[in-house]
Design a protein around this motif. Structure first.
Motif, PDB file in Angstrom:
ATOM      1  N   LEU A   1     -17.856  39.842 -30.763  1.00 44.28           N
ATOM      2  CA  LEU A   1     -18.628  39.665 -31.899  1.00 44.28           C
ATOM      3  C   LEU A   1     -19.785  38.741 -31.496  1.00 44.28           C
ATOM      4  CD1 LEU A   1     -15.946  39.055 -34.691  1.00 44.28           C
ATOM      5  CD2 LEU A   1     -17.836  41.061 -34.440  1.00 44.28           C
ATOM      6  N   ARG A   2     -19.878  38.174 -30.665  1.00 45.93           N
ATOM      7  CA  ARG A   2     -21.060  37.034 -30.129  1.00 45.93           C
ATOM      8  C   ARG A   2     -21.612  37.809 -28.949  1.00 45.93           C
ATOM      9  NH1 ARG A   2     -18.593  30.866 -30.783  1.00 45.93           N
ATOM     10  NH2 ARG A   2     -18.918  30.795 -32.942  1.00 45.93           N
ATOM     11  N   GLY A   3     -21.433  38.998 -28.546  1.00 44.75           N
ATOM     12  CA  GLY A   3     -22.164  39.766 -27.550  1.00 44.75           C
ATOM     13  C   GLY A   3     -21.713  39.125 -26.146  1.00 44.75           C
ATOM     14  N   GLY A   4     -20.612  38.699 -25.802  1.00 44.67           N
ATOM     15  CA  GLY A   4     -20.026  38.172 -24.659  1.00 44.67           C
ATOM     16  C   GLY A   4     -20.027  36.695 -24.620  1.00 44.67           C
ATOM     17  N   ARG A   5     -20.418  36.182 -25.571  1.00 43.25           N
ATOM     18  CA  ARG A   5     -20.642  34.602 -25.520  1.00 43.25           C
ATOM     19  C   ARG A   5     -19.110  33.848 -25.862  1.00 43.25           C
ATOM     20  NH1 ARG A   5     -25.037  34.628 -28.713  1.00 43.25           N
ATOM     21  NH2 ARG A   5     -23.931  33.189 -29.920  1.00 43.25           N
ATOM     22  N   ALA A   6     -18.501  33.524 -25.066  1.00 43.28           N
ATOM     23  CA  ALA A   6     -17.019  32.859 -25.337  1.00 43.28           C
ATOM     24  C   ALA A   6     -17.403  31.713 -26.282  1.00 43.28           C
ATOM     25  CB  ALA A   6     -16.341  32.367 -23.989  1.00 43.28           C
ATOM     26  N   PRO A   7     -16.244  31.350 -27.230  1.00 49.68           N
ATOM     27  CA  PRO A   7     -16.181  30.397 -28.220  1.00 49.68           C
ATOM     28  C   PRO A   7     -15.897  29.250 -27.235  1.00 49.68           C
ATOM     29  CG  PRO A   7     -14.335  31.617 -28.490  1.00 49.68           C
ATOM     30  CD  PRO A   7     -15.112  32.527 -27.349  1.00 49.68           C
ATOM     31  N   ALA A   8     -16.580  27.957 -27.890  1.00 50.65           N
ATOM     32  CA  ALA A   8     -16.029  26.707 -27.275  1.00 50.65           C
ATOM     33  C   ALA A   8     -14.619  26.301 -27.643  1.00 50.65           C
ATOM     34  CB  ALA A   8     -16.835  25.579 -27.884  1.00 50.65           C
ATOM     35  N   ARG A   9     -13.769  25.942 -26.609  1.00 51.58           N
ATOM     36  CA  ARG A   9     -12.272  25.632 -27.017  1.00 51.58           C
ATOM     37  C   ARG A   9     -12.218  24.206 -26.502  1.00 51.58           C
ATOM     38  NH1 ARG A   9      -8.961  30.293 -26.037  1.00 51.58           N
ATOM     39  NH2 ARG A   9      -7.243  29.097 -26.814  1.00 51.58           N
ATOM     40  N   ALA A  10     -11.625  23.376 -27.679  1.00 53.78           N
ATOM     41  CA  ALA A  10     -10.963  22.164 -27.154  1.00 53.78           C
ATOM     42  C   ALA A  10      -9.735  22.237 -26.359  1.00 53.78           C
ATOM     43  CB  ALA A  10     -10.599  21.439 -28.535  1.00 53.78           C
ATOM     44  N   PRO A  11      -9.642  21.352 -25.479  1.00 53.06           N
ATOM     45  CA  PRO A  11      -8.396  21.194 -24.820  1.00 53.06           C
ATOM     46  C   PRO A  11      -7.168  20.878 -25.623  1.00 53.06           C
ATOM     47  CG  PRO A  11      -9.811  19.224 -24.303  1.00 53.06           C
ATOM     48  CD  PRO A  11     -10.389  20.242 -25.154  1.00 53.06           C
ATOM     49  N   LEU A  12      -5.980  21.352 -25.514  1.00 50.39           N
ATOM     50  CA  LEU A  12      -4.747  21.087 -26.318  1.00 50.39           C
ATOM     51  C   LEU A  12      -4.416  19.769 -26.556  1.00 50.39           C
ATOM     52  CD1 LEU A  12      -2.686  24.223 -24.968  1.00 50.39           C
ATOM     53  CD2 LEU A  12      -4.016  24.113 -27.198  1.00 50.39           C
ATOM     54  N   THR A  13      -4.890  18.844 -25.619  1.00 45.00           N
ATOM     55  CA  THR A  13      -4.423  17.400 -25.783  1.00 45.00           C
ATOM     56  C   THR A  13      -5.451  16.475 -26.720  1.00 45.00           C
ATOM     57  OG1 THR A  13      -6.030  16.676 -23.821  1.00 45.00           O
ATOM     58  CG2 THR A  13      -3.285  17.267 -23.541  1.00 45.00           C
ATOM     59  N   SER A  14      -6.574  17.506 -27.414  1.00 49.20           N
ATOM     60  CA  SER A  14      -7.587  16.613 -27.903  1.00 49.20           C
ATOM     61  C   SER A  14      -7.084  16.125 -29.513  1.00 49.20           C
ATOM     62  CB  SER A  14      -8.900  17.516 -28.029  1.00 49.20           C
ATOM     63  OG  SER A  14      -8.559  18.638 -28.907  1.00 49.20           O
ATOM     64  N   VAL A  15      -5.913  16.671 -29.985  1.00 49.79           N
ATOM     65  CA  VAL A  15      -5.437  16.599 -31.498  1.00 49.79           C
ATOM     66  C   VAL A  15      -4.927  15.165 -31.538  1.00 49.79           C
ATOM     67  CG1 VAL A  15      -4.147  17.557 -33.213  1.00 49.79           C
ATOM     68  CG2 VAL A  15      -5.213  18.931 -31.737  1.00 49.79           C
ATOM     69  N   THR A  16      -5.688  14.485 -32.583  1.00 49.34           N
ATOM     70  CA  THR A  16      -5.053  12.987 -32.503  1.00 49.34           C
ATOM     71  C   THR A  16      -4.289  12.671 -34.049  1.00 49.34           C
ATOM     72  OG1 THR A  16      -7.345  12.331 -33.305  1.00 49.34           O
ATOM     73  CG2 THR A  16      -6.941  12.142 -30.926  1.00 49.34           C
ATOM     74  N   GLY A  17      -3.618  11.772 -34.034  1.00 49.35           N
ATOM     75  CA  GLY A  17      -3.420  11.263 -35.406  1.00 49.35           C
ATOM     76  C   GLY A  17      -1.768  12.322 -35.530  1.00 49.35           C
TER      77      GLY A  17
ATOM     78  N   GLY B   1     -17.740  33.763 -36.909  1.00 48.02           N
ATOM     79  CA  GLY B   1     -17.623  32.250 -37.545  1.00 48.02           C
ATOM     80  C   GLY B   1     -16.320  31.938 -38.146  1.00 48.02           C
ATOM     81  N   HIS B   2     -15.752  32.774 -39.089  1.00 53.98           N
ATOM     82  CA  HIS B   2     -14.521  32.817 -39.550  1.00 53.98           C
ATOM     83  C   HIS B   2     -13.442  32.798 -38.605  1.00 53.98           C
ATOM     84  CE1 HIS B   2     -15.971  32.502 -43.471  1.00 53.98           C
ATOM     85  NE2 HIS B   2     -16.075  33.778 -43.620  1.00 53.98           N
ATOM     86  N   LEU B   3     -13.424  33.884 -37.437  1.00 55.12           N
ATOM     87  CA  LEU B   3     -12.505  33.644 -36.370  1.00 55.12           C
ATOM     88  C   LEU B   3     -12.322  32.429 -35.516  1.00 55.12           C
ATOM     89  CD1 LEU B   3     -12.718  37.706 -35.672  1.00 55.12           C
ATOM     90  CD2 LEU B   3     -10.841  36.480 -36.745  1.00 55.12           C
ATOM     91  N   ALA B   4     -13.689  32.037 -35.267  1.00 58.46           N
ATOM     92  CA  ALA B   4     -14.007  31.190 -34.326  1.00 58.46           C
ATOM     93  C   ALA B   4     -13.376  29.775 -34.980  1.00 58.46           C
ATOM     94  CB  ALA B   4     -15.474  30.576 -34.025  1.00 58.46           C
ATOM     95  N   ALA B   5     -13.162  29.705 -36.470  1.00 58.77           N
ATOM     96  CA  ALA B   5     -12.620  28.559 -37.197  1.00 58.77           C
ATOM     97  C   ALA B   5     -10.951  28.659 -37.061  1.00 58.77           C
ATOM     98  CB  ALA B   5     -13.305  28.565 -38.541  1.00 58.77           C
ATOM     99  N   LEU B   6     -10.618  29.721 -37.397  1.00 62.12           N
ATOM    100  CA  LEU B   6      -9.300  30.013 -37.204  1.00 62.12           C
ATOM    101  C   LEU B   6      -8.632  29.911 -35.748  1.00 62.12           C
ATOM    102  CD1 LEU B   6      -6.890  31.413 -38.380  1.00 62.12           C
ATOM    103  CD2 LEU B   6      -7.605  33.528 -38.036  1.00 62.12           C
ATOM    104  N   LEU B   7      -9.414  29.874 -34.815  1.00 61.38           N
ATOM    105  CA  LEU B   7      -9.370  29.632 -33.274  1.00 61.38           C
ATOM    106  C   LEU B   7      -9.050  28.368 -33.329  1.00 61.38           C
ATOM    107  CD1 LEU B   7      -8.723  30.450 -30.466  1.00 61.38           C
ATOM    108  CD2 LEU B   7     -11.192  30.569 -30.168  1.00 61.38           C
TER     109      LEU B   7
ATOM    110  N   GLU C   1     -10.876  36.748 -27.721  1.00 62.41           N
ATOM    111  CA  GLU C   1     -11.394  37.805 -27.472  1.00 62.41           C
ATOM    112  C   GLU C   1     -12.528  38.605 -28.517  1.00 62.41           C
ATOM    113  OE1 GLU C   1      -8.198  40.451 -26.574  1.00 62.41           O
ATOM    114  OE2 GLU C   1      -7.445  39.359 -24.708  1.00 62.41           O
ATOM    115  N   GLN C   2     -12.038  38.370 -29.718  1.00 62.02           N
ATOM    116  CA  GLN C   2     -12.722  39.009 -30.845  1.00 62.02           C
ATOM    117  C   GLN C   2     -14.184  38.025 -31.028  1.00 62.02           C
ATOM    118  OE1 GLN C   2     -12.302  41.938 -32.558  1.00 62.02           O
ATOM    119  NE2 GLN C   2     -10.480  41.945 -31.104  1.00 62.02           N
ATOM    120  N   VAL C   3     -13.880  36.800 -30.806  1.00 62.52           N
ATOM    121  CA  VAL C   3     -15.022  36.058 -31.210  1.00 62.52           C
ATOM    122  C   VAL C   3     -16.188  36.199 -30.105  1.00 62.52           C
ATOM    123  CG1 VAL C   3     -15.985  33.819 -31.237  1.00 62.52           C
ATOM    124  CG2 VAL C   3     -14.065  34.447 -32.455  1.00 62.52           C
ATOM    125  N   THR C   4     -15.647  36.699 -28.752  1.00 61.84           N
ATOM    126  CA  THR C   4     -16.396  36.923 -27.712  1.00 61.84           C
ATOM    127  C   THR C   4     -17.167  38.370 -27.947  1.00 61.84           C
ATOM    128  OG1 THR C   4     -15.074  35.512 -26.296  1.00 61.84           O
ATOM    129  CG2 THR C   4     -16.518  37.097 -25.239  1.00 61.84           C
TER     130      THR C   4
END
Length: 140
Positions: A71-87, A36-42, A66-69
């Motif tokens: 630790l989650r037993g092969g489940r990749a983390p959800a990733r937002a597209p690079l263009t999704s940051v607003t403001g 969870g901490h690494l996914a938040a950092l990601l 890679e580390q989140v995957t």
């Protein structure tokens, strides 16, 4: 860093009957917390990549994923597209947030003796601290 668990969990049985919900070991709980901490950092790293692209952030994001995957037993983390940051977020506050998340991940990684995650967390702490130094000094 953490005291070892010395007594049986009060949640494992009630009145001598086994419960019907699954139980996790301390190591599994720490894996969940670390992931969870690494996914938040990601997530913060991806936000920074969208605002200030760099090869260092790209590499860090790949290593964090890679580390989140793992630790989650092969489940990749959800990733937002690079263009999704607003403001117009404040880069310094994002680096401070990333530094704090990396510190939390480092504490959990050290407690579970996960060398790879601990090294990655420490490297990210250093990188975000270095990104803050010129701005913090200029503000004073």
């Amino acid at each position: 860093m953490y005291e070892p668990i010395r007594t049986k969990s009060v949640h494992s049985t009630m009145a001598g009957t086994t419960s019907d919900f699954p139980h996790r070991s301390r190591e599994e709980e720490l894996d969940i917390q670390l992931a969870g901490h690494l996914a938040a950092l990601l997530t913060v790293t991806d936000e920074l990549r969208a605002l200030a692209p760099s090869a260092d952030l790209d590499t860090a994001a790949d290593r964090l994923a890679e580390q989140v995957t793992r630790l989650r037993g092969g489940r990749a983390p959800a990733r937002a597209p690079l263009t999704s940051v607003t403001g117009r977020p404040n880069l310094a506050s994002m680096h401070r947030r990333a530094h704090a998340l990396a510190g939390r991940a480092l504490v959990v990684a050290a407690s579970r003796a996960d060398t790879a995650a601990a090294i990655l967390s420490a490297e990210r702490m250093d990188a975000h601290a270095a990104a803050l130094e010129p701005r913090e000094l200029a503000a004073h």
